[in-house]
Design an enzyme around this catalytic site. Structure first.
Site, PDB file in Angstrom:
ATOM      1  N   GLY A   1      -8.858   2.352  -3.119  1.00  0.00           N
ATOM      2  CA  GLY A   1      -9.513   1.337  -4.190  1.00  0.00           C
ATOM      3  C   GLY A   1      -8.730   0.809  -5.375  1.00  0.00           C
ATOM      4  N   PHE A   2      -7.338   0.331  -4.709  1.00  0.00           N
ATOM      5  CA  PHE A   2      -6.311  -0.453  -5.684  1.00  0.00           C
ATOM      6  C   PHE A   2      -5.807   0.611  -6.713  1.00  0.00           C
ATOM      7  CE2 PHE A   2      -7.663  -4.829  -4.692  1.00  0.00           C
ATOM      8  CZ  PHE A   2      -6.974  -4.788  -3.377  1.00  0.00           C
TER       9      PHE A   2
ATOM     10  N   ASN B   1      -4.381 -10.659  -2.443  1.00  0.00           N
ATOM     11  CA  ASN B   1      -5.251  -9.631  -1.377  1.00  0.00           C
ATOM     12  C   ASN B   1      -6.732  -9.789  -1.742  1.00  0.00           C
ATOM     13  OD1 ASN B   1      -6.354  -7.663   0.081  1.00  0.00           O
ATOM     14  ND2 ASN B   1      -4.869  -6.008  -0.746  1.00  0.00           N
TER      15      ASN B   1
ATOM     16  N   THR C   1      -3.168  -8.884   9.740  1.00  0.00           N
ATOM     17  CA  THR C   1      -4.232  -8.675   8.886  1.00  0.00           C
ATOM     18  C   THR C   1      -4.238  -7.324   8.091  1.00  0.00           C
ATOM     19  OG1 THR C   1      -5.561  -7.196  10.566  1.00  0.00           O
ATOM     20  CG2 THR C   1      -5.808  -9.625  11.051  1.00  0.00           C
ATOM     21  N   ASN C   2      -5.263  -7.058   7.375  1.00  0.00           N
ATOM     22  CA  ASN C   2      -5.310  -5.774   6.460  1.00  0.00           C
ATOM     23  C   ASN C   2      -6.241  -5.032   7.693  1.00  0.00           C
ATOM     24  OD1 ASN C   2      -6.133  -4.150   4.306  1.00  0.00           O
ATOM     25  ND2 ASN C   2      -6.240  -6.176   2.819  1.00  0.00           N
TER      26      ASN C   2
ATOM     27  N   ASN D   1     -11.897  -1.903   0.255  1.00  0.00           N
ATOM     28  CA  ASN D   1     -12.229  -0.421  -0.585  1.00  0.00           C
ATOM     29  C   ASN D   1     -12.625  -1.048  -2.223  1.00  0.00           C
ATOM     30  OD1 ASN D   1     -11.714   1.179   1.497  1.00  0.00           O
ATOM     31  ND2 ASN D   1      -9.478   0.781   1.302  1.00  0.00           N
ATOM     32  N   THR D   2     -12.246  -2.313  -2.354  1.00  0.00           N
ATOM     33  CA  THR D   2     -13.056  -2.789  -3.660  1.00  0.00           C
ATOM     34  C   THR D   2     -14.268  -3.491  -3.439  1.00  0.00           C
ATOM     35  OG1 THR D   2     -10.819  -2.795  -4.764  1.00  0.00           O
ATOM     36  CG2 THR D   2     -12.533  -4.207  -5.706  1.00  0.00           C
TER      37      THR D   2
ATOM     38  N   LYS E   1      -3.790 -12.735   2.229  1.00  0.00           N
ATOM     39  CA  LYS E   1      -3.971 -11.659   3.185  1.00  0.00           C
ATOM     40  C   LYS E   1      -5.390 -11.705   3.806  1.00  0.00           C
ATOM     41  CE  LYS E   1      -2.550  -7.075   4.216  1.00  0.00           C
ATOM     42  NZ  LYS E   1      -1.921  -5.687   3.809  1.00  0.00           N
TER      43      LYS E   1
ATOM     44  N   SER F   1      -9.042  -6.202   1.151  1.00  0.00           N
ATOM     45  CA  SER F   1      -9.188  -4.843   1.141  1.00  0.00           C
ATOM     46  C   SER F   1     -10.750  -4.739   1.273  1.00  0.00           C
ATOM     47  CB  SER F   1      -8.847  -4.035   0.097  1.00  0.00           C
ATOM     48  OG  SER F   1      -8.848  -2.892  -0.123  1.00  0.00           O
TER      49      SER F   1
ATOM     50  N   THR G   1       1.416   2.323   9.157  1.00  0.00           N
ATOM     51  CA  THR G   1       1.067   3.350   9.677  1.00  0.00           C
ATOM     52  C   THR G   1       2.070   3.970  10.755  1.00  0.00           C
ATOM     53  OG1 THR G   1      -1.175   2.657   9.590  1.00  0.00           O
ATOM     54  CG2 THR G   1      -1.008   4.469  11.135  1.00  0.00           C
TER      55      THR G   1
ATOM     56  N   GLY H   1       0.784  -1.110  -0.109  1.00  0.00           N
ATOM     57  CA  GLY H   1       0.148   0.011   0.168  1.00  0.00           C
ATOM     58  C   GLY H   1       0.749   1.326   0.055  1.00  0.00           C
ATOM     59  N   LEU H   2       1.855   1.025   0.421  1.00  0.00           N
ATOM     60  CA  LEU H   2       2.888   2.418   0.365  1.00  0.00           C
ATOM     61  C   LEU H   2       3.688   2.359  -0.954  1.00  0.00           C
ATOM     62  CD1 LEU H   2       3.466   4.471   2.616  1.00  0.00           C
ATOM     63  CD2 LEU H   2       5.454   3.322   3.401  1.00  0.00           C
ATOM     64  N   ASP H   3       4.133   1.711  -1.309  1.00  0.00           N
ATOM     65  CA  ASP H   3       4.980   1.451  -2.648  1.00  0.00           C
ATOM     66  C   ASP H   3       4.049   0.773  -3.579  1.00  0.00           C
ATOM     67  OD1 ASP H   3       6.610   2.026  -4.765  1.00  0.00           O
ATOM     68  OD2 ASP H   3       8.362   0.788  -3.964  1.00  0.00           O
TER      69      ASP H   3
ATOM     70  N   THR I   1      -1.241  -2.950  -3.907  1.00  0.00           N
ATOM     71  CA  THR I   1      -1.453  -3.945  -4.526  1.00  0.00           C
ATOM     72  C   THR I   1      -1.810  -3.599  -5.934  1.00  0.00           C
ATOM     73  OG1 THR I   1      -3.079  -4.670  -2.690  1.00  0.00           O
ATOM     74  CG2 THR I   1      -3.840  -5.399  -4.899  1.00  0.00           C
TER      75      THR I   1
ATOM     76  N   ASN J   1      -8.074   4.793   4.688  1.00  0.00           N
ATOM     77  CA  ASN J   1      -7.802   5.038   3.437  1.00  0.00           C
ATOM     78  C   ASN J   1      -8.956   4.127   2.670  1.00  0.00           C
ATOM     79  OD1 ASN J   1      -6.990   2.729   1.367  1.00  0.00           O
ATOM     80  ND2 ASN J   1      -6.222   2.173   3.559  1.00  0.00           N
TER      81      ASN J   1
END
Length: 365
Positions: free
Chosen positions: A121-122, A180, A254-255, A185-186, A226, A183, A327, A70-72, A93, A118
């Site tokens: 949404g990928f 994954n 976990t996620n 967000n999808t 995950k 998430s 985080t 999620g960061l890179d 992702t 966040n």
């Protein structure tokens, strides 16, 4: 100190997503200058210790602390992150086709809660461009996992085709892969964690991995799944049994969570996945249960609310072989890696352990 005194006040005054891009682009740029990578290593690198190194899935991990996905997202700054003292990292992702993700704003800080929300949404550049970025990285110092997902427009019934496509396009670039399915967000993605959908997906993923192994003539690569922290006990049990039966190599627990329990910051009403301190305890509980359900036979990567060595150690004693930060890195800066690694060594010695492997799952003994 440099981060907390100088960089953080500037970054935290900026829009969170702009700060995110600035950090990734900055890390990427530094390593393109002669001596840039060495400079990062001399400032932030973590000293190797025989207490901490592990060989898992045939891969060497100099220390157990990795960077969560999620960061890179697009593997733009792998070289930079590799110098900061991580034992491994995840990129992604990633989805087969590029996609913009959800509407802005979609990333929110909750400083009083030491948390982030966040709903990205990928958002990513797609497999072709990630392959190019990983190619440009050259020789890598740490294992790199590729976290794979499905495009938003792909219905769940066809999800396995997207996961297969990601593996096919990126197999040669990843040291291991992370499926994954957790998430928030999808739309409907988390439904893939259950029953026949999960079985079908993991059958397809393992088949594709075997196909690529044969094609490339290598020893094969690990695949992890995950999972979400919001599964009920019954759901968790079913999910873990399906994962165990599929023959994959491990679980990431976990996620992010949809829970908002105990939050005080005004951003708590924002939709999306919550990460950071509020997740510390729940993710450790999930790790503990996963370790029990797998009888300690399936390596676990623990993620969720790791800010201190004790947070990491609690997850290791609960059953995690490795841990990931995200985080905590945003709030504490790269110095968190030295602090966690040093603190872990002190905690291991205090408990009379001569190697980190002795502490994995120690709470169950």
């Amino acid at each position: 100190m440099l981060y907390k005194k100088l960089a953080k006040p500037i970054l935290f005054r900026m829009d969170p997503e702009k700060a995110h891009h600035l950090t990734i682009d900055g890390l990427s740029a530094v390593t393109r200058f002669p001596g840039g990578a060495q400079l990062l290593k001399s400032m932030y690198g973590v000293q190797n210790s025989p207490l901490m190194n592990q060989r898992i899935w045939g891969l060497e991990f100099a220390n157990p602390v990795g960077l969560a996905a999620g960061l890179d997202k697009n593997a733009k700054a792998v070289k930079g992150f590799s110098q900061l003292g991580f034992g491994f990292m995840e990129v992604g992702t990633i989805t087969p086709k590029p996609q913009p993700g959800n509407e802005l704003p979609r990333l929110f800080r909750l400083p009083e809660d030491k948390a982030l929300i966040n709903r990205m949404g990928f958002n990513n550049v797609g497999t072709d461009e990630m392959a190019y970025n990983l190619q440009q990285t050259g020789k890598r110092d740490i294992p790199v996992a590729i976290n794979i997902g499905k495009n938003k427009t792909t219905p769940n019934e066809q999800a396995e085709e997207d996961y297969r496509a990601c593996i096919r396009e990126l197999y040669t670039y990843g040291d291991f892969f992370v499926v994954n399915i957790s998430s928030p967000n999808t739309p409907d993605l988390r439904n893939l964690q259950h029953g026949n959908d999960l079985k079908r997906l993991l059958d397809a993923v393992t088949a594709e991995m075997q196909l690529q192994q044969k094609k490339n003539g290598d020893a094969g690569k690990p695949v992890l799944v995950k999972i979400a922290p919001d599964l009920t006990d019954d759901e968790l049990e079913l999910t873990v049994h399906t994962i165990k039966d599929s023959g994959v190599s491990g679980i990431i627990a976990t996620n992010t969570t949809l829970s908002r329990a105990g939050l005080v910051h005004a951003n708590r009403s924002q939709a999306g996945g919550l990460s950071g301190s509020p997740l510390t305890q729940r993710s450790t509980e999930v790790i503990r249960r996963v370790y029990q359900l797998t009888e300690g036979k399936l390596p676990i990567i623990g993620a969720g609310g790791i800010f201190t060595a004790k947070d990491a150690y609690d997850k290791i004693r609960a059953g995690a072989s490795l841990v990931e930060v995200y985080t905590g890195l945003i709030y504490e800066g790269p110095g968190i890696l030295t602090n966690i690694n040093r603190g872990l060594q002190d905690l291991l010695k205090k408990d009379g352990y001569t190697h980190i492997s002795q502490a994995i799952g120690a709470d169950h003994n």
